[in-house]
Design an enzyme around this catalytic site. Structure first.
Site, short mmCIF file in Angstrom:
data_model
loop_
_atom_site.label_atom_id
_atom_site.label_comp_id
_atom_site.label_asym_id
_atom_site.label_seq_id
_atom_site.Cartn_x
_atom_site.Cartn_y
_atom_site.Cartn_z
N ASP A 19 -13.50 -5.37 45.59
CA ASP A 19 -13.19 -3.95 45.38
C ASP A 19 -14.18 -3.49 44.31
OD1 ASP A 19 -11.61 -1.49 45.07
OD2 ASP A 19 -11.04 -2.39 43.16
N ASP A 35 -14.05 0.08 42.08
CA ASP A 35 -13.50 0.81 40.92
C ASP A 35 -12.36 0.05 40.27
OD1 ASP A 35 -14.46 3.30 42.92
OD2 ASP A 35 -14.95 3.50 40.80
N ASP A 43 -7.99 -4.49 41.97
CA ASP A 43 -7.25 -4.12 40.74
C ASP A 43 -6.03 -3.27 41.07
OD1 ASP A 43 -8.32 -0.92 39.71
OD2 ASP A 43 -8.95 -1.90 41.56
O1 LIG Z 1 -13.23 1.13 44.62
P1 LIG Z 1 -11.74 1.35 44.83
O2 LIG Z 1 -10.92 0.66 43.80
O3 LIG Z 1 -11.33 1.13 46.27
O4 LIG Z 1 -11.35 2.89 44.59
C1 LIG Z 1 -12.08 3.92 44.48
C2 LIG Z 1 -11.21 5.14 44.27
O5 LIG Z 1 -10.08 4.89 43.53
C3 LIG Z 1 -12.01 6.17 43.57
O6 LIG Z 1 -12.04 7.29 44.34
MG LIG Z 2 -10.09 -0.58 42.58
#
Ligand SMILES: O=P(O)(O)OC[C@@H](O)CO
Ligand SMILES: [Mg+2]
Length: 229
Positions: A12, A14, A176
């Site tokens: 993942d 973010d 996360d």
């Molecule tokens: O990279 P992830 O954790 O999937 O989430 C991105 C999103 O929460 C931001 O728009």
């Molecule tokens: Mg994330």
């Protein structure tokens, strides 16, 4: 427990590779404050891992601002500040060590992120070394991703893009977010949760392991080559 045989890794992004969730928290809080509302962890937990408009809709609805603040306006008010702050994001602890290690050992890795392409480019512009080691990246606006996390679509799309036939059960996902964890498990994969600085263990549901940072990860426990250091 038998040591699993992990052959492929899906990250993942973010809140897992990049410390961007703090930026989302800061900006969502700023916008809600303008409408006399507070941004808190339970609301953030419902938004994490969601695609842009989905997370905006949740934020507006859960804050009781439906009819007062539209998701489109929320996204528009946030966009300028995101453009400024996203390029300042850093790698989270342990990311560089783990990604370099797996790359050196020839373990195929990829990224599966709800982030749209434009935000992905802002977030990764100063971290090309890390993202160059990824075999591929599946983003939230990918046509193959019909439904966002917690649907398994994005992890199944990521699985299909590795070379050769790869079993979901040989894939290890690092996430996360609670919704990301559900998506990974529904995709039939093993999943390590790195929940970030939050005490509430109820959000760790379904994880095969929970660690406080990637610095705590022991590859050999998953059938991956151990660190040399
Ligand atoms: O990279 P992830 O954790 O999937 O989430 C991105 C999103 O929460 C931001 O728009
Ligand atoms: Mg994330």
């Amino acid at each position: 427990m038998l040591t699993p045989t992990i052959t492929h890794v899906i990250f993942d992004m973010d809140g897992l590779l990049l410390d961007t969730e703090r930026i989302y928290t800061l900006l969502s809080g700023k916008i809600l404050e303008r409408y006399g509302k507070k941004f808190d962890w339970p609301l953030q937990a419902k938004m994490m891992g969601k695609r842009t408009m989905e997370s905006a809709q949740i934020c507006v609805n859960e804050s009781g601002l439906a009819g007062i603040l539209s998701p489109e306006t929320f996204v528009k008010e946030r966009e300028g500040m995101l453009q400024e702050l996203l390029p300042t994001c850093s790698l989270l602890p342990g990311v560089e060590r783990l990604v370099n290690h797996l790359h050196a050992k020839g373990i195929p890795m990829c990224v599966a992120t709800a982030s749209c392409t434009s935000h992905f480019l802002l977030k990764t512009q100063n971290h090309s070394k890390i993202f160059k080691m990824m075999h591929h990246v599946v983003k939230g606006d990918d046509p193959e991703v019909k439904q966002g996390k917690p649907a398994p679509d994005i992890f199944l799309a990521a699985l299909r893009r590795f070379e050769g036939i790869v079993e979901a059960s040989n894939c290890l996902v690092f996430e996360d977010a609670p919704y990301g964890m559900i998506a990974a498990k529904d995709a039939g994969m093993l999943a390590v949760m790195v929940p970030g600085p939050r005490p509430d263990v109820s959000y760790h549901e379904g994880a095969d392991q929970v660690i406080s940072s990637l610095l705590e990860f022991s590859p050999q426990n998953w059938g991956l080559p151990p660190f040399q250091d």
